[in-house]
Scaffold this motif. Structure first.
Motif, PDB file in Angstrom:
ATOM      1  N   CYS A 140     -29.369  14.533  18.181  1.00  0.00           N
ATOM      2  CA  CYS A 140     -29.488  15.979  18.339  1.00  0.00           C
ATOM      3  C   CYS A 140     -28.569  16.663  17.329  1.00  0.00           C
ATOM      4  N   ILE A 141     -29.119  17.575  16.551  1.00  0.00           N
ATOM      5  CA  ILE A 141     -28.339  18.326  15.575  1.00  0.00           C
ATOM      6  C   ILE A 141     -28.028  19.698  16.169  1.00  0.00           C
ATOM      7  N   VAL A 142     -26.736  20.038  16.229  1.00  0.00           N
ATOM      8  CA  VAL A 142     -26.319  21.310  16.822  1.00  0.00           C
ATOM      9  C   VAL A 142     -25.338  22.012  15.892  1.00  0.00           C
ATOM     10  N   SER A 153     -23.127  21.774  11.152  1.00  0.00           N
ATOM     11  CA  SER A 153     -24.144  21.105  11.956  1.00  0.00           C
ATOM     12  C   SER A 153     -23.637  19.710  12.284  1.00  0.00           C
ATOM     13  N   ILE A 154     -23.536  19.409  13.573  1.00  0.00           N
ATOM     14  CA  ILE A 154     -22.995  18.124  14.026  1.00  0.00           C
ATOM     15  C   ILE A 154     -24.094  17.331  14.711  1.00  0.00           C
ATOM     16  N   GLU A 155     -24.107  16.031  14.469  1.00  0.00           N
ATOM     17  CA  GLU A 155     -25.102  15.142  15.064  1.00  0.00           C
ATOM     18  C   GLU A 155     -24.525  14.489  16.319  1.00  0.00           C
ATOM     19  N   GLN A 184     -26.983  27.866  19.985  1.00  0.00           N
ATOM     20  CA  GLN A 184     -28.280  28.234  19.425  1.00  0.00           C
ATOM     21  C   GLN A 184     -28.681  27.233  18.345  1.00  0.00           C
ATOM     22  N   GLY A 185     -29.978  27.011  18.210  1.00  0.00           N
ATOM     23  CA  GLY A 185     -30.482  26.240  17.084  1.00  0.00           C
ATOM     24  C   GLY A 185     -30.348  24.742  17.180  1.00  0.00           C
ATOM     25  N   GLY A 186     -30.352  24.183  18.406  1.00  0.00           N
ATOM     26  CA  GLY A 186     -30.348  22.732  18.536  1.00  0.00           C
ATOM     27  C   GLY A 186     -31.675  22.151  18.060  1.00  0.00           C
TER      28      GLY A 186
END
Length: 253
Positions: A140-142, A153-155, A184-186
């Motif tokens: 999941c990139i958040v 952006s962290i994985e 927001q934006g996951g």
């Protein structure tokens, strides 16, 4: 104290559960009358309550039994609004009556009120939660803002997924993700299915310690108003993985 009826019936969060057509409302009322469903009437800002049941309904309005306490019945009659709560087939039903009037049914006193404008049926589905395959883990990139104010952006590793949310595992302790925070934006790429984009709220945080002694966090996340097409992709992915698992267990793969 019961939640404010106005708060519940006016928020976007619950709008998808609001019934406004007379046919839908009558369908709920029919079940309440047939099952003699107990209804709790709250008034005076939730300070007073009466236990009753719906006797009848029609185009003119709804009729309820009187409560057991005469003084409470009198107070209910002068209340501007009455907030009604019932459980029909384990589903919570709520609606507002704009004033009660006295009537009689088969020689006994009863309440009468005009039809409510809408009925809230809080039927939240319990989604099947899938533990993600170890052989093909989900990432999941958040986008996360760190303590120094830098947005990156962290994985994250996804431990489980459902139509209602995801569980993130092995989250480093220094990552600022705490209960109540919204992101927001996951994004998650579901193998052979498609890419899912979503917003979410952190609902739970648990610390975990590995065998080596290192500490990480497990984050329970709930999707915020997940769009229908995204939910469809997640359900398709879950069905696909479950089919593959059953095929392996039966020796077909």
């Amino acid at each position: 104290m019961t939640p404010s009826a106005n708060d519940i019936l006016s928020t976007d969060e619950f709008s998808q559960y609001l019934l406004r057509s007379k046919s839908e409302i009558f369908s709920i009322f029919r079940g309440m009358v047939e099952r003699v469903t107990q209804v709790t009437m709250f008034f005076n800002e939730g300070k007073c309550a009466i236990l009753t049941s719906m006797i009848a309904y029609n185009d003119s309005g709804v009729t309820f039994d009187y409560g057991a306490n005469a003084e409470m019945n009198r107070k209910a009659m002068v209340a501007d609004k009455v907030f009604c709560v019932a459980f029909l087939d384990k589903v919570k039903v709520q609606f507002i009556l704009r004033g009660l009037r006295h009537t009689e049914v088969d020689g006994r006193s009863a309440f009468f009120a005009s039809l409510p404008d809408s009925v809230l049926r809080l039927q939240r589905r319990e989604y099947y939660r899938l533990s993600t395959p170890v052989a093909r883990p989900l990432k999941c990139i958040v986008p996360v803002t760190s303590d120094d104010g830098v947005r990156r952006s962290i994985e994250f590793h996804v431990g489980d997924i459902s139509g209602g949310g995801i569980g993130l595992i092995n989250v480093p302790m220094h990552i600022p993700m705490e209960t109540g925070m919204e992101f927001q934006g996951g994004k998650i790429d579901l193998p052979e299915v498609g890419s899912v984009s979503f917003n979410f709220q952190v609902r739970s945080v648990f610390e975990a310690t590995s065998r080596s002694g290192s500490r990480t966090k497990r984050i329970g996340c709930e999707f915020i108003r997940l769009p229908g097409p995204m939910l469809t992709l997640i359900q398709r992915y879950i069905i696909k993985v479950e089919r593959e698992r059953k095929a392996r267990e039966s020796g077909m793969l």
